[in-house]
Motif scaffolding. Structure first.
Motif, PDB file in Angstrom:
ATOM      1  N   ALA A  98     -28.548 -47.153 -15.663  1.00 29.31           N
ATOM      2  CA  ALA A  98     -27.956 -45.890 -16.021  1.00 29.31           C
ATOM      3  C   ALA A  98     -26.419 -45.933 -15.867  1.00 29.31           C
ATOM      4  O   ALA A  98     -25.924 -46.741 -14.828  1.00 29.31           O
ATOM      5  CB  ALA A  98     -28.375 -44.662 -14.993  1.00 29.31           C
ATOM      6  N   SER A 148     -29.947 -45.383 -19.513  1.00 27.71           N
ATOM      7  CA  SER A 148     -29.628 -44.035 -19.650  1.00 27.71           C
ATOM      8  C   SER A 148     -28.172 -43.853 -19.649  1.00 27.71           C
ATOM      9  O   SER A 148     -27.764 -44.527 -18.620  1.00 27.71           O
ATOM     10  CB  SER A 148     -30.348 -43.345 -18.808  1.00 27.71           C
ATOM     11  N   ALA A 237     -31.388 -40.197 -15.197  1.00 32.04           N
ATOM     12  CA  ALA A 237     -31.244 -41.368 -14.932  1.00 32.04           C
ATOM     13  C   ALA A 237     -32.909 -41.829 -14.761  1.00 32.04           C
ATOM     14  O   ALA A 237     -33.064 -43.060 -14.668  1.00 32.04           O
ATOM     15  CB  ALA A 237     -30.553 -41.719 -14.027  1.00 32.04           C
TER      16      ALA A 237
END
Length: 306
Positions: A98, A148, A237
């Motif tokens: 993320a 993400s 995330a």
């Protein structure tokens, strides 16, 4: 550290994490089990480098909690700096799950006084910075087959604000960029979303106070802590957010909003086509009732946060 660790084993890079919202997200990510790369160039509010200690201090705090973190001092507005921070994170922790594009500066001026330099500097950090870091991260995430990307936008861009043409343009650009990333990267299970945060931070502390009403607004903002933004960012995330992409959220104290995205509002049709006179006499009168008012963010969010 918390017993519930929804980010256990994941690696997160947070830009501008030496203070404010970025620091709050990084700290909560560590508590949630993530290994965190803390990026901060130690700049003043207008982007001038001051100190390199901010990122290191956050790393030290995370390590006291028993977490794992590294510090990075590269500049998001520099493509090579973005590549370096992504490379450092992946070399330290083996992967990158993320990215939170949070780094930002402000150089507020009314448009008729805005200089090219102040427009360019803000767009470079917010919009180009988001592109640079996300572009570098995308290569790693594509190879992994997951990731993400979480970007900070603002209601200054989504709705509007006075004396922030540079910031507003950059933040609305971030929202459009995020949507394009969501579309282009979905085949690799990489998602992209935005958060428009309301929180008292070093950036919002620069708001000019020139009336009792403005002072009251600032006092209310001081009650909105950066830590309130972290749960939404952390959720995006996690694996639980696997089907959430291309969205824009706003977080204001204990409220979470899903923001609209531009779509047709109303249409008029004329089979023989339009002329200037018929546009004036027919099209505009029919559409005018659906015009978007010249609002600022405070008009759209006109009730006290709860």
């Amino acid at each position: 550290m918390s017993e519930l660790k929804p980010l256990e084993g994941k690696v997160m890079l947070v830009t501008g994490a030496g203070g404010g919202i970025g620091r709050a997200i990084a700290m909560e990510a560590a508590r949630a089990g993530a290994m965190v790369a803390i990026n901060d160039i130690g700049a003043s509010l207008d982007g001038q480098r001051e100190s390199s200690t901010a990122a290191k201090e956050v790393v030290a705090e995370i390590k006291k909690l028993g977490g794992r973190a590294i510090a990075n001092g590269d500049d998001v507005s520099d493509p090579e700096g973005a590549k370096a921070m992504v490379r450092q994170a992946t070399e330290a922790f083996g992967r990158l799950d993320a990215v939170v594009n949070n780094a930002g500066i402000l150089r507020d001026q009314f448009f008729h006084k805005m200089t090219y330099e102040n427009f360019d500097a803000v767009v470079k950090v917010h919009l180009y910075g988001t592109f640079n870091v996300s572009r570098a991260a995308a290569d790693v995430m594509r190879e992994q087959g997951s990731g993400s990307l979480i970007h900070m936008t603002s209601t200054s861009g989504l709705v509007g604000n006075l004396a922030q043409a540079n910031y507003s343009a950059a933040k609305l650009g971030v929202a459009a960029l995020s949507k394009s990333m969501a579309l282009d990267l979905q085949r690799w299970n990489i998602r992209s979303n935005c958060i428009a945060p309301f929180a008292w931070s070093r950036m919002t502390s620069s708001i000019k106070v020139d009336s009792p009403e403005q002072q009251e607004r600032v006092d209310r903002m001081k009650e909105m802590k950066p830590e309130k933004i972290a749960p939404m960012a952390l959720y995006l995330a996690t694996d639980a957010a696997a089907d959430t992409t291309g969205q824009i959220f706003a977080v204001r104290n204990n409220e979470i909003f899903l923001m609209s995205q531009p779509r047709p509002v109303r249409s008029v049709h004329r089979s023989e086509g339009w002329e200037t006179a018929t546009v004036a006499n027919h099209a505009v009168p029919a559409l005018k009732g659906s015009y978007v008012p010249l609002d600022v963010s405070a008009d759209a969010f006109c009730w006290d946060p709860v």
